[in-house]
Structure formats: C-alpha cells, structure tokens
Design a protein around this motif. Structure first.
Motif, PDB file in Angstrom:
ATOM      1  N   LYS A   1       0.710  -1.326   0.338  1.00 40.20           N
ATOM      2  CA  LYS A   1       0.369  -0.013   0.322  1.00 40.20           C
ATOM      3  C   LYS A   1       0.888   1.484  -0.038  1.00 40.20           C
ATOM      4  O   LYS A   1       0.774   2.534  -0.818  1.00 40.20           O
ATOM      5  CB  LYS A   1      -0.953  -0.315   1.354  1.00 40.20           C
ATOM      6  N   GLN A   2       1.841   1.370   0.382  1.00 41.04           N
ATOM      7  CA  GLN A   2       2.526   2.247   0.315  1.00 41.04           C
ATOM      8  C   GLN A   2       3.562   2.484  -0.530  1.00 41.04           C
ATOM      9  O   GLN A   2       4.080   3.963  -1.110  1.00 41.04           O
ATOM     10  CB  GLN A   2       3.805   2.518   2.090  1.00 41.04           C
ATOM     11  N   ALA A   3       3.988   1.811  -1.144  1.00 40.15           N
ATOM     12  CA  ALA A   3       4.872   1.473  -2.500  1.00 40.15           C
ATOM     13  C   ALA A   3       4.204   2.035  -3.890  1.00 40.15           C
ATOM     14  O   ALA A   3       4.574   3.292  -3.866  1.00 40.15           O
ATOM     15  CB  ALA A   3       4.697   0.059  -2.690  1.00 40.15           C
TER      16      ALA A   3
ATOM     17  N   ALA B   1       7.002   8.405   6.437  1.00 36.03           N
ATOM     18  CA  ALA B   1       5.402   8.136   7.089  1.00 36.03           C
ATOM     19  C   ALA B   1       5.521   8.560   8.193  1.00 36.03           C
ATOM     20  O   ALA B   1       6.360   8.072   8.891  1.00 36.03           O
ATOM     21  CB  ALA B   1       4.530   6.378   7.024  1.00 36.03           C
ATOM     22  N   GLY B   2       5.269   9.687   8.558  1.00 28.93           N
ATOM     23  CA  GLY B   2       5.604  10.253  10.038  1.00 28.93           C
ATOM     24  C   GLY B   2       7.006  10.623   9.722  1.00 28.93           C
ATOM     25  O   GLY B   2       7.770  11.460   9.003  1.00 28.93           O
ATOM     26  N   ASN B   3       7.856  10.042  11.063  1.00 24.24           N
ATOM     27  CA  ASN B   3       9.197  10.429  10.686  1.00 24.24           C
ATOM     28  C   ASN B   3       9.709   9.236  10.609  1.00 24.24           C
ATOM     29  O   ASN B   3      11.092   9.121  11.010  1.00 24.24           O
ATOM     30  CB  ASN B   3       9.787  10.830  12.324  1.00 24.24           C
ATOM     31  N   GLN B   4       9.320   7.633  10.129  1.00 24.58           N
ATOM     32  CA  GLN B   4      10.101   7.087  10.188  1.00 24.58           C
ATOM     33  C   GLN B   4       9.988   6.815   8.207  1.00 24.58           C
ATOM     34  O   GLN B   4       9.408   6.930   7.554  1.00 24.58           O
ATOM     35  CB  GLN B   4       8.737   5.477  10.569  1.00 24.58           C
ATOM     36  N   ILE B   5      11.111   6.605   7.789  1.00 22.81           N
ATOM     37  CA  ILE B   5      11.674   5.844   6.275  1.00 22.81           C
ATOM     38  C   ILE B   5      11.477   4.937   6.397  1.00 22.81           C
ATOM     39  O   ILE B   5      11.113   3.592   6.825  1.00 22.81           O
ATOM     40  CB  ILE B   5      13.657   5.863   6.175  1.00 22.81           C
ATOM     41  N   VAL B   6      10.018   4.802   5.452  1.00 16.55           N
ATOM     42  CA  VAL B   6       9.341   3.668   5.099  1.00 16.55           C
ATOM     43  C   VAL B   6       9.185   2.684   3.780  1.00 16.55           C
ATOM     44  O   VAL B   6       9.504   1.754   3.231  1.00 16.55           O
ATOM     45  CB  VAL B   6       8.174   3.343   4.296  1.00 16.55           C
ATOM     46  N   ALA B   7      10.368   3.281   2.917  1.00 14.75           N
ATOM     47  CA  ALA B   7      10.680   3.498   1.294  1.00 14.75           C
ATOM     48  C   ALA B   7      11.787   4.307   0.569  1.00 14.75           C
ATOM     49  O   ALA B   7      11.935   4.971   1.463  1.00 14.75           O
ATOM     50  CB  ALA B   7      10.069   2.756   0.570  1.00 14.75           C
TER      51      ALA B   7
END
Length: 132
Positions: free
Chosen positions: A8-10, A104-110
C-alpha cells in the motif's frame, strides 16, 4: 528506524509521483525500493526513456544506501573531496537529484528514484512521492 515497506505504501508513493510527472508533462521511470534496497514497485510511463530505467534504480539505491537524498550523496562524490572511485562502489552510485527517502511520519518506509526529466523535474516528482 526502518520499517518494512507495505504494498500500500509503495503504490501510494508511486501514484503520487506519477500524478506529479503527468502534471509536469514528464514521461518518467519511477522506482520504489523497500528499506533493504529490494524492488517493491516500478512504473515505466509511456514513452519514458529506456536508458532512464537504470538511472531511476540507481538514484533510489543511492538514497537507500546512505539514507539521504541522492544529490546529498553527490556532494561526497565531488572530485575535489578526494573520494576517487567512490562513485563506482556498491554497484555504482548516482549522485544527482531524483532519489529520496519516502517517509510516513518520521519513519523512512521506502526509497524512490525518478528519471526521465531534468534533475529538477525528477526531484520534484520524487518529492511528490516521498511523503505518505
């Protein structure tokens, strides 16, 4: 802290980037890598340059390897810094605009890499896909 990249994020990142590319009139190649550097999503827009596929992949990979924008890595690649050969490490680094972390927020997700327009256009497209 890195998280696992969800489908979903990608695809959300990819869609935002493609919308910006369409807005700018750029036929781009857009790569989404997970936080470990593996391909999660990819789009080759109609009429995008074939040669830009590897560039988009390289920008995303460069951003992932150093957890920063590809052009920031490029500052280290400047010959005046005495880092001869660094550009050839890790299978090749791409040190110009178009590769950025996706957060997403303060997190690297990709990580996203874009190629097909000017460096500034690629950066604008990548930036559009970088905030979830």
């Amino acid at each position: 802290m890195n998280m696992e990249t969800t489908q979903k994020q990608a695809f959300a990142s990819l869609e935002k980037a493609m919308n910006k590319a369409n807005e700018l009139g750029v036929n781009a190649n857009i790569t989404i890598l997970d936080t470990t550097g593996y391909l999660k999503a990819f789009a080759r827009m109609d009429e995008a340059y074939l040669g830009s596929i590897d560039i988009a992949m390289g920008k995303a990979k460069t951003a992932m390897l150093f957890r920063m924008n590809s052009e920031s890595v490029g500052e280290f690649l400047n010959p005046a810094n005495g880092t001869y050969g660094m550009v050839n490490t890790n299978g090749g680094l791409v040190g110009f605009k178009g590769g950025v972390p996706v957060t997403a927020g303060n997190q690297i997700v990709a990580y996203i890499g874009v190629s097909g327009g000017s460096p500034d256009q690629d950066f604008e497209i990548a930036t559009a896909g970088s905030q979830l």
